[in-house]
Design an enzyme around this catalytic site. Structure first.
Site, PDB file in Angstrom:
ATOM      1  N   MET A  79      10.967  -7.269   5.500  1.00  0.00           N
ATOM      2  CA  MET A  79       9.644  -7.752   5.116  1.00  0.00           C
ATOM      3  C   MET A  79       9.643  -9.265   4.893  1.00  0.00           C
ATOM      4  SD  MET A  79       8.475  -4.668   2.535  1.00  0.00           S
ATOM      5  CE  MET A  79       6.801  -5.293   2.340  1.00  0.00           C
ATOM      6  N   HIS A  80       8.440  -9.819   4.799  1.00  0.00           N
ATOM      7  CA  HIS A  80       8.169 -11.183   4.317  1.00  0.00           C
ATOM      8  C   HIS A  80       8.489 -12.304   5.310  1.00  0.00           C
ATOM      9  CE1 HIS A  80       7.920  -9.002   0.573  1.00  0.00           C
ATOM     10  NE2 HIS A  80       9.224  -8.852   0.467  1.00  0.00           N
ATOM     11  N   ASP A 236      10.370  -2.170   5.486  1.00  0.00           N
ATOM     12  CA  ASP A 236      11.594  -1.366   5.412  1.00  0.00           C
ATOM     13  C   ASP A 236      11.601  -0.350   4.270  1.00  0.00           C
ATOM     14  OD1 ASP A 236      11.804  -3.369   3.483  1.00  0.00           O
ATOM     15  OD2 ASP A 236      13.627  -4.257   4.312  1.00  0.00           O
TER      16      ASP A 236
END
Length: 482
Positions: A79-80, A236
């Site tokens: 992520m991110h 995830d």
């Protein structure tokens, strides 16, 4: 047949799932991380696509018939991460990853400028999130920022390669700090903090919905059917939850890996940003989740094993397990903040420490103290989730720490919840991604999102709970915010 693709930080993994929910096979291709400056962490998006193609080729070679029968593909990913594209979908710079810390100043500015930030976004502004990264780029690389036409997350760049679509799912988008998590839509006030608008964002879909279809030329190169459905997928942790069958309120898991993650499904948006928890959308419609994160979990036990010169972590755990009640009561207390802490303290500067060392402290007591300290840190995280309205009575334990029966029992007693382990069953983001692919192709959730078989059940032990209670109270008193 369904394929799940998980774009991790260290590996791209592809998994082939049968209609009976049995894993047919999997393949992985390693990735590397670039750290050009202290605190920086980057990857080339082209490497994700190359590794995806290689992993799929391995699956095809090992299981040609099943692979060719694939009906849908699901995506999961780290992520991110910030993938910056120009108007022709060309990558403008290496992707800035989730563990990049360069944007700390930008986070402070964003929190100051928009008081409603954490209520809208479900979390405090942290350098790991996507939005502060773009504010950093605007300040330090203005020529790149001016050319940004779209910002994608890592798995969504792979989707672009597969389908030609700019799309993301609700769970992964929750980690950008641009999403109004309650409304499951982009937030104009959050976007404005980074000088962006909705036109810079991908289209939003639920994780179990169709996000696009495989382009003909890509399908031919991959050996799959043109038009194969590609699901929205998930970040995830949400994908891992789907893989473990955690899709109903109150279900959740505890990941005892390098870091420690508590993930609990909620029926509504229930934030508690003041305690550094995350409240995000789940990967299935009408569900959200709460998440607490501690930065050092099983890695703390690895650290103390190395410190003691013990080659195997299991040996330290075995010594700790052999202690009697008196030995455990005499063990020092351990604050597990070896690299700072997120939930509940949100303190990047705090560091770990032992308290109550004496001449009788030995390897067994040090090992016990570390396992107990991590358990207490997770109890802090669960308390933060409970304070926001979460109710959980059972957690699946996954990750490297799940191999220790002693630690699993300690967690059950410390958290006062039932802990279950799943042996060698396949869990993780790739399995959840494949399941989301199946849902997008019409498979029913009730028979698709099943929990893996339970290996062992651990109930809270009243005697151990009595031993832990005063030690936890002292543990809580030792942390002092600067």
């Amino acid at each position: 047949m369904y394929i799940g693709i998980d774009i991790g930080t260290s590996e791209v993994k592809a998994l082939l799932l049968g209609p009976d929910q049995c894993v047919v096979g999997s393949a992985g291709v390693a990735l590397t991380v670039s750290r050009p400056h202290p605190g920086h962490s980057e990857q080339d998006p082209a490497d994700w696509w190359g590794a995806t193609q290689a992993a799929l080729a391995s699956l095809q070679a090992a299981h040609p018939g099943e692979y060719a029968a694939t009906q849908a593909i699901g995506l999961s990913g780290q992520m991110h991460g910030a993938v910056l594209l120009d108007a022709q979908d060309r990558v403008l710079r290496p992707a800035i990853l989730w563990n990049d810390t360069r944007s700390a100043a930008e986070c402070s500015e964003m929190m100051h400028e928009l008081a409603a930030l954490s209520d809208l976004g479900g979390s405090l502004a942290m350098p790991g999130f996507t939005a502060p990264k773009l504010r950093w780029v605007a300040r330090h690389e203005p020529e790149v920022f001016r050319r940004v036409a779209k910002v994608l997350l890592p798995k969504d760049y792979v989707r672009l390669m597969l389908t030609g679509e700019h799309a993301s799912d609700m769970s992964d988008a929750s980690g950008t700090l641009w999403l109004d998590v309650r409304r499951r839509d982009w937030s104009d006030p959050l976007l404005a903090l980074t000088g962006l608008s909705r036109r810079h964002m991908p289209r939003l879909v639920e994780g179990s919905e169709v996000s696009g279809r495989l382009r003909a030329e890509v399908a031919q190169s991959l050996g799959l059917r043109p038009g194969t459905v590609v699901a929205g997928g998930a970040g995830d942790n949400a994908a891992s939850a789907v893989g473990m069958g955690a899709v109903q309120p109150g279900q959740g898991f505890l990941s005892l890996g390098t870091s420690g993650v508590l993930f609990v499904v909620t029926p509504t948006y229930q934030p508690n940003a003041a305690s550094a928890t995350h409240a995000f959308c789940h990967a299935v419609p009408g569900r959200w989740h709460q998440m607490s994160v501690m930065l050092a979990a099983a890695s703390a036990l690895q650290w103390v094993a190395k410190l003691l010169g013990t080659p195997h972590v299991a040996d330290v755990a075995a010594r700790a397990a052999a202690l009697d009640a008196a030995g455990r009561e005499a063990a020092p207390l351990f604050l597990p903040y070896l690299s700072g802490e997120r939930t509940p303290h949100n303190d990047a500067g705090v560091r770990g420490s032992f308290h109550g060392l004496d001449f009788d402290t030995d390897a067994a007591r040090l090992g016990y103290a570390v396992m107990e300290g991590v358990s207490f840190g997770l109890r802090d995280g669960l308390a933060a989730l409970n304070a926001a309205g979460s109710e959980v009575t059972r957690l699946s334990l996954v990750g490297g720490g799940a191999r220790s029966a002693f630690w699993a029992q300690m967690l059950a007693s410390a958290l006062d919840v039932e802990i279950v382990t799943h042996g060698g069953s396949a869990v993780g983001g790739a399995l959840g991604a494949a399941r989301l692919g199946a849902l997008s192709a019409g498979a029913p959730m009730a028979s698709t999102c099943l929990p893996p078989p339970v290996d062992t059940v651990y109930q809270p032990d009243p005697g151990e709970s009595v031993l832990l209670a005063p030690r936890y109270a002292l543990f809580r008193s030792l942390y002092r915010r600067p």
